[in-house]
Design a protein around this motif. Structure first.
Motif, PDB file in Angstrom:
ATOM      1  N   ARG A 160       0.846  -1.473   0.145  1.00 42.38           N
ATOM      2  CA  ARG A 160      -0.083  -0.136   0.109  1.00 42.38           C
ATOM      3  C   ARG A 160       1.035   1.279  -0.009  1.00 42.38           C
ATOM      4  NH1 ARG A 160      -5.327  -1.039   0.770  1.00 42.38           N
ATOM      5  NH2 ARG A 160      -6.045  -2.972   1.695  1.00 42.38           N
ATOM      6  N   THR A 178       0.844   4.139  -3.030  1.00 45.10           N
ATOM      7  CA  THR A 178       0.111   5.408  -2.779  1.00 45.10           C
ATOM      8  C   THR A 178       0.663   6.509  -4.069  1.00 45.10           C
ATOM      9  OG1 THR A 178      -0.089   4.944  -0.462  1.00 45.10           O
ATOM     10  CG2 THR A 178       0.037   7.373  -1.151  1.00 45.10           C
ATOM     11  N   PHE A 222      -1.348   6.299  -7.173  1.00 47.57           N
ATOM     12  CA  PHE A 222      -2.675   6.925  -7.034  1.00 47.57           C
ATOM     13  C   PHE A 222      -2.503   8.424  -7.222  1.00 47.57           C
ATOM     14  CE2 PHE A 222      -3.766   2.695  -5.081  1.00 47.57           C
ATOM     15  CZ  PHE A 222      -4.667   2.439  -6.180  1.00 47.57           C
ATOM     16  N   SER A 255      -6.376   4.462 -17.804  1.00 50.35           N
ATOM     17  CA  SER A 255      -7.379   5.666 -16.813  1.00 50.35           C
ATOM     18  C   SER A 255      -8.654   4.401 -16.369  1.00 50.35           C
ATOM     19  CB  SER A 255      -7.939   6.684 -17.381  1.00 50.35           C
ATOM     20  OG  SER A 255      -6.741   7.421 -17.721  1.00 50.35           O
ATOM     21  N   SER A 256      -9.177   3.702 -17.349  1.00 52.28           N
ATOM     22  CA  SER A 256     -10.183   2.940 -16.912  1.00 52.28           C
ATOM     23  C   SER A 256      -9.798   1.514 -16.408  1.00 52.28           C
ATOM     24  CB  SER A 256     -11.250   2.533 -18.108  1.00 52.28           C
ATOM     25  OG  SER A 256     -10.402   1.792 -18.938  1.00 52.28           O
ATOM     26  N   ASP A 289      -7.093   1.215 -11.880  1.00 58.04           N
ATOM     27  CA  ASP A 289      -7.532   1.033 -10.089  1.00 58.04           C
ATOM     28  C   ASP A 289      -7.763  -0.657 -10.042  1.00 58.04           C
ATOM     29  OD1 ASP A 289      -7.456   3.441  -9.578  1.00 58.04           O
ATOM     30  OD2 ASP A 289      -9.529   3.980 -10.019  1.00 58.04           O
ATOM     31  N   SER A 290      -8.612  -1.203 -10.851  1.00 55.67           N
ATOM     32  CA  SER A 290      -8.836  -2.832 -10.578  1.00 55.67           C
ATOM     33  C   SER A 290      -7.504  -3.398 -10.827  1.00 55.67           C
ATOM     34  CB  SER A 290     -10.074  -3.344 -11.778  1.00 55.67           C
ATOM     35  OG  SER A 290      -9.412  -2.850 -13.071  1.00 55.67           O
ATOM     36  N   VAL A 315      -4.316  -2.481  -9.906  1.00 56.68           N
ATOM     37  CA  VAL A 315      -3.794  -2.447  -8.836  1.00 56.68           C
ATOM     38  C   VAL A 315      -4.275  -3.048  -7.806  1.00 56.68           C
ATOM     39  CG1 VAL A 315      -2.877  -0.707  -7.329  1.00 56.68           C
ATOM     40  CG2 VAL A 315      -2.635  -0.207  -9.510  1.00 56.68           C
ATOM     41  N   GLN A 316      -5.584  -3.206  -7.817  1.00 57.17           N
ATOM     42  CA  GLN A 316      -6.121  -4.084  -6.616  1.00 57.17           C
ATOM     43  C   GLN A 316      -6.197  -5.490  -6.885  1.00 57.17           C
ATOM     44  OE1 GLN A 316      -7.981  -3.009  -3.866  1.00 57.17           O
ATOM     45  NE2 GLN A 316      -7.530  -0.580  -4.496  1.00 57.17           N
ATOM     46  N   THR A 356       3.557  -0.072 -13.354  1.00 57.94           N
ATOM     47  CA  THR A 356       1.854  -0.678 -13.565  1.00 57.94           C
ATOM     48  C   THR A 356       1.658  -0.364 -15.074  1.00 57.94           C
ATOM     49  OG1 THR A 356       1.271   0.248 -11.199  1.00 57.94           O
ATOM     50  CG2 THR A 356      -0.581   0.110 -13.022  1.00 57.94           C
TER      51      THR A 356
END
Length: 207
Positions: free
Chosen positions: A24, A28, A31, A105-106, A109-110, A112-113, A141
């Protein structure tokens, strides 16, 4: 009376997963960088530079595998030669790179999770990824996302778009989808293309 353990909530659950905390901390900054990004000329330039670099690499792999394969790529624009194949690969590399910013962009998030979830279960993966993310979070990433993007481009282009175009527009009969050995091999250069695209794109935006 002893102070309560700050790492434990009132219901007894840990407020911080010890396995995930380094990860995490590493993501950070990623993000923060993504939030700060805007679709501007710099992103387009980064995508085009990555697309050209990836197109060059893909063309080289394709030619080393089979010179006829790159000639078939050139035949898309009526130039079934080595020069025509190289020019077409570079042009397609730039063209396919244009939607990459929107894809990042889309999907980031998913992505990285999922990586965080996998790393929390695998010590070796966490030890590999945490230093990379701490050093170059965005580039690491986008490299991963680029590989996935390249596979999708390779499947779409090599198995469907190119054989359909050659068959119906250029009069060169090919199976659609082209699940022959050559068609399936065609996914590999585009996978490498995607990785190079993501690497160059991330490096330009991050530094």
């Amino acid at each position: 009376m002893a102070d309560p353990d700050p790492s434990t909530t009132t219901d007894g659950s840990s407020s911080t997963d010890a396995d995930e905390s380094p990860f995490r901390a590493a993501v950070t900054p990623l993000f923060e960088k993504v939030v700060a990004l805007e679709v501007d000329a710099r992103e387009i330039e980064a995508a085009l530079a990555g697309g050209l670099a990836g197109g060059f690499q893909a063309a080289l792999v394709l030619q080393l595998h089979d010179t006829d394969a790159i000639r078939r790529v050139g035949a898309i624009f009526g130039a079934p030669t080595l020069d025509g194949g190289w020019i077409t690969m570079l042009a397609l590399g730039a063209l396919f790179a244009l939607p990459f910013s929107a894809f990042v962009s889309s999907s980031i998030d998913s992505f990285v999770q999922k990586v965080m979830m996998l790393s929390s279960r695998n010590d070796y993966l966490r030890k590999l990824l945490v230093p990379l993310l701490q050093r170059s979070a965005l580039t690491t990433t986008t490299l991963g996302l680029g590989n996935g993007y390249g596979i999708a481009v390779g499947v779409l282009f090599s198995l469907f778009l190119m054989p359909a175009w050659l068959t119906f527009a250029m009069g060169v009969p090919m199976p659609v989808p082209n699940v022959t050995g050559d068609g399936l091999f065609g996914i590999l250069p585009w996978t490498l293309y995607g990785g190079t695209l993501g690497l160059v794109y991330g490096l330009i935006l991050e530094y």
